[in-house]
Design a protein around this motif. Sequence first.
Motif, PDB file in Angstrom:
ATOM      1  N   MET A 194       0.854  -1.178   0.000  1.00 50.56           N
ATOM      2  CA  MET A 194       0.000   0.000   0.000  1.00 50.56           C
ATOM      3  C   MET A 194       0.894   1.233   0.000  1.00 50.56           C
ATOM      4  O   MET A 194       1.993   1.228   0.542  1.00 50.56           O
ATOM      5  CB  MET A 194      -0.909   0.000   1.220  1.00 50.56           C
ATOM      6  CG  MET A 194      -2.092   0.928   1.110  1.00 50.56           C
ATOM      7  SD  MET A 194      -3.445   0.180   0.206  1.00 50.56           S
ATOM      8  CE  MET A 194      -4.033  -0.965   1.440  1.00 50.56           C
ATOM      9  N   LEU A 195       0.419   2.327  -0.630  1.00 49.95           N
ATOM     10  CA  LEU A 195       1.159   3.578  -0.706  1.00 49.95           C
ATOM     11  C   LEU A 195       0.235   4.698  -0.269  1.00 49.95           C
ATOM     12  O   LEU A 195      -0.913   4.787  -0.725  1.00 49.95           O
ATOM     13  CB  LEU A 195       1.660   3.815  -2.138  1.00 49.95           C
ATOM     14  CG  LEU A 195       2.590   5.004  -2.350  1.00 49.95           C
ATOM     15  CD1 LEU A 195       3.918   4.773  -1.636  1.00 49.95           C
ATOM     16  CD2 LEU A 195       2.844   5.218  -3.842  1.00 49.95           C
ATOM     17  N   GLU A 196       0.715   5.564   0.642  1.00 45.54           N
ATOM     18  CA  GLU A 196      -0.095   6.686   1.113  1.00 45.54           C
ATOM     19  C   GLU A 196       0.282   7.949   0.358  1.00 45.54           C
ATOM     20  O   GLU A 196       1.458   8.304   0.243  1.00 45.54           O
ATOM     21  CB  GLU A 196       0.098   6.905   2.612  1.00 45.54           C
ATOM     22  CG  GLU A 196      -0.764   8.065   3.133  1.00 45.54           C
ATOM     23  CD  GLU A 196      -0.439   8.443   4.552  1.00 45.54           C
ATOM     24  OE1 GLU A 196       0.607   7.992   5.044  1.00 45.54           O
ATOM     25  OE2 GLU A 196      -1.213   9.211   5.155  1.00 45.54           O
ATOM     26  N   LEU A 197      -0.735   8.657  -0.149  1.00 44.98           N
ATOM     27  CA  LEU A 197      -0.550   9.955  -0.801  1.00 44.98           C
ATOM     28  C   LEU A 197      -1.132  11.028   0.110  1.00 44.98           C
ATOM     29  O   LEU A 197      -2.245  10.892   0.618  1.00 44.98           O
ATOM     30  CB  LEU A 197      -1.265   9.996  -2.162  1.00 44.98           C
ATOM     31  CG  LEU A 197      -0.973   8.860  -3.150  1.00 44.98           C
ATOM     32  CD1 LEU A 197      -1.796   9.056  -4.409  1.00 44.98           C
ATOM     33  CD2 LEU A 197       0.504   8.793  -3.490  1.00 44.98           C
ATOM     34  N   GLY A 198      -0.367  12.091   0.304  1.00 47.43           N
ATOM     35  CA  GLY A 198      -0.928  13.252   0.972  1.00 47.43           C
ATOM     36  C   GLY A 198      -1.642  14.127  -0.059  1.00 47.43           C
ATOM     37  O   GLY A 198      -1.203  14.233  -1.205  1.00 47.43           O
ATOM     38  N   TRP A 199      -2.758  14.758   0.327  1.00 45.96           N
ATOM     39  CA  TRP A 199      -3.496  15.603  -0.613  1.00 45.96           C
ATOM     40  C   TRP A 199      -3.670  16.998  -0.036  1.00 45.96           C
ATOM     41  O   TRP A 199      -3.579  17.199   1.163  1.00 45.96           O
ATOM     42  CB  TRP A 199      -4.847  14.981  -0.973  1.00 45.96           C
ATOM     43  CG  TRP A 199      -5.802  14.805   0.176  1.00 45.96           C
ATOM     44  CD1 TRP A 199      -5.928  13.720   0.972  1.00 45.96           C
ATOM     45  CD2 TRP A 199      -6.754  15.772   0.655  1.00 45.96           C
ATOM     46  NE1 TRP A 199      -6.896  13.925   1.919  1.00 45.96           N
ATOM     47  CE2 TRP A 199      -7.434  15.175   1.748  1.00 45.96           C
ATOM     48  CE3 TRP A 199      -7.106  17.059   0.274  1.00 45.96           C
ATOM     49  CZ2 TRP A 199      -8.416  15.838   2.465  1.00 45.96           C
ATOM     50  CZ3 TRP A 199      -8.097  17.720   0.966  1.00 45.96           C
ATOM     51  CH2 TRP A 199      -8.745  17.114   2.051  1.00 45.96           C
ATOM     52  N   TRP A 200      -3.949  17.959  -0.909  1.00 42.32           N
ATOM     53  CA  TRP A 200      -4.065  19.354  -0.486  1.00 42.32           C
ATOM     54  C   TRP A 200      -4.762  20.171  -1.575  1.00 42.32           C
ATOM     55  O   TRP A 200      -4.936  19.713  -2.710  1.00 42.32           O
ATOM     56  CB  TRP A 200      -2.677  19.938  -0.223  1.00 42.32           C
ATOM     57  CG  TRP A 200      -1.817  19.960  -1.459  1.00 42.32           C
ATOM     58  CD1 TRP A 200      -1.778  20.909  -2.424  1.00 42.32           C
ATOM     59  CD2 TRP A 200      -0.899  18.943  -1.868  1.00 42.32           C
ATOM     60  NE1 TRP A 200      -0.896  20.573  -3.412  1.00 42.32           N
ATOM     61  CE2 TRP A 200      -0.331  19.369  -3.102  1.00 42.32           C
ATOM     62  CE3 TRP A 200      -0.497  17.739  -1.318  1.00 42.32           C
ATOM     63  CZ2 TRP A 200       0.610  18.606  -3.775  1.00 42.32           C
ATOM     64  CZ3 TRP A 200       0.445  16.994  -1.993  1.00 42.32           C
ATOM     65  CH2 TRP A 200       0.994  17.417  -3.203  1.00 42.32           C
TER      66      TRP A 200
END
Length: 698
Positions: A194-200
Amino acid sequence: MFHHNINFALLLSIFVFCSTIAATATNCRPSCGQHSLQYPFGFCSDSKVKLNCSNDGTKVKIGEFEVQNITSDGIFVSLPVKCNRSMGIVDPLFGVNFSPTFNNSFLLQGCKSKFNSCDITPSSFVGDHNPVEGCDRKNESEDFICFKQLPRNSSRREDVLQQSDLMGIGCNFLFSAIAYDKSKGKELLLQLQMLELGWWLKGPCNCSNNASCTVVKLGTKDQGYRCRCHEGFVGDGFKDGDGCRSTFSSVRQCKGSTLWPGGCRKAIKIVVLVGVVIIAAILVVALSLLCYFTRRRSSWLRKQVTVKRLLREAAGDSTVPLYPYKEIERATSFFDEKHRLGTGAFGTVYAGHLHNDECVAIKKIKYRDTNSVDQVINEIKLLSSVSHPNLVRLLGCCIEGGEQILVYEYMPNGTLSEHLQRERGGILPWTIRLTIATETANAIAYLHSAINPPIYHRDIKSSNILLDYNFQSKVADFGLSRLGMSETSHISTAPQGTPGYVDPQYHQNFHLSDKSDVYSFGVVLVEIISAMKVVDFSRPKSETNLAALAVERIRRGCLDDIIDPFLEPHRDAWTLYSVHKVAELAFRCLAFHSDMRPTMIEVAEELEVIRRSEWETLEETICTASSVGSVCSSPRIGRENSLVGASFERVGGQGSETLIVPPKTEMFLQSMTEVKDNSPVSVHDAWLSGTSSPSTNC
């Protein structure tokens, strides 16, 4: 890994009120199947954070990566393991409004250098029975590299990874990733593949009332932000979105609304119905728990009565004395931690002094269930019925106040395992190790041959071989022992024992016999030779089990690979000879088929011959060096219970020696019946898992 349904159920629980994004173009897709996203996410071209919908309309995707979960801080995408995957495949994950965070570890392949000693192989990551896509035999044995970007420092101002961070590390392929999910508050979840992406959203904070803003640093000058509603409020938290509203605002607004009144009444009915269901469920659970604990308490009381009766019968039918509980408390200063020697499998052992100032070891059983009671009763019965200088002696027991306490003689030099693993004392010389092995074999042979019916110990291991002041051995821990049937060669019982010592044939067919103890003792002999751990996961996979490793090395004639270097086997001819003879004996004891193993009588006899051969060799040397034909006499062995002698005879005048072993079975059995009452004190169990020095001078 989360399943799809569970992932989106969590998504809906985090975003309590999911709204459909209004379409601004005729070809805009407001939702993806059953998945509707709230602001700022959407599937339209003008969505602030644009995601994609699969062709079949069932999966949310970014590029070709499937979105598994969306939280208020990140987007989790699936990154299955795959060999030889191009690094460029992750380009879509570095978007305008999202990028991988620092909460990821990348598993890379084909790197020019190592980063942090996190080598793995494909088979170790997904299991031996699940082949990895794109991997061939070469890949399966190839080391992979773990890469985790270091936390931000003064030279790193951004909060998310830049594409150059990943592409510039000198690796050719991306195998997979591991994400660290902190969405559960203090609980940290490890998300494999699994890979976590930060969003903004770019720009300064623009959050609604009752919302907090998180600033996201994107580079030297750019920054973004995220909004989150305060506790007790729901919504997306953005001014341009739905903002934040109280958890109960929908119901209150519904009561005063003239729009869709039927829908409001239905919503109120649903809320009431849900409340009734919740209250009913709580009552059912409470009643179930009350009934469960009532039955459990009643069962526990009945068991306590049965336990007391069984313990009194076991102690009353033997010569084992019963000690008052108050006397046990005084002996241990009310079980003071200063007297604690250590904790074993079934209880804590304390050092203490009884009324006659005798130093003893007192084991207080921690578990009072049926299994522990059976083992306590079994040990009382067996130890009170046997007597041998190399078996631990039980001094008494205490069964007052629901307690189960066994009193043993105090053992000053701990266990054989502690000395072999360098946990206490110096290095045991080979002569002492060989003597310990011989005495232990004598004790086990006594249980097998001099008792009717015979006793099978079932838990022979180095931590159950105790050492007294003079390093005389005593076999302990009879909790798992069983009486054999005199008219049969085995009994059937479920496999028990310690991993690494259990007879593989016993584990396979449940047939317990004297040869099961022979196998376990063979493992102890290998421990004595090698001083290696019986099960060690730091060794290569094929060498984790010491018995398998020893059998393979001895079969190949590579015994020197596992001999304890502190023994200095090449120091003299006798040491080298005796080590190899003991290894050959261990090899026979570790035969898979029990019929191929020697009996414990034969094992004890061979060890005694090997031990005495040192003196016979010395005698031969003295006689050869003497210029007169005087009669030579060998020095005394130093153990009163030695079995038989052995001598060397020269053959053919060439200086070679042949070991002559006279018949000795009857002599051996006779020697086993001798009892020495002056053996020093002992306890059973591997105490010293976390030992402390007791204040007593025992």
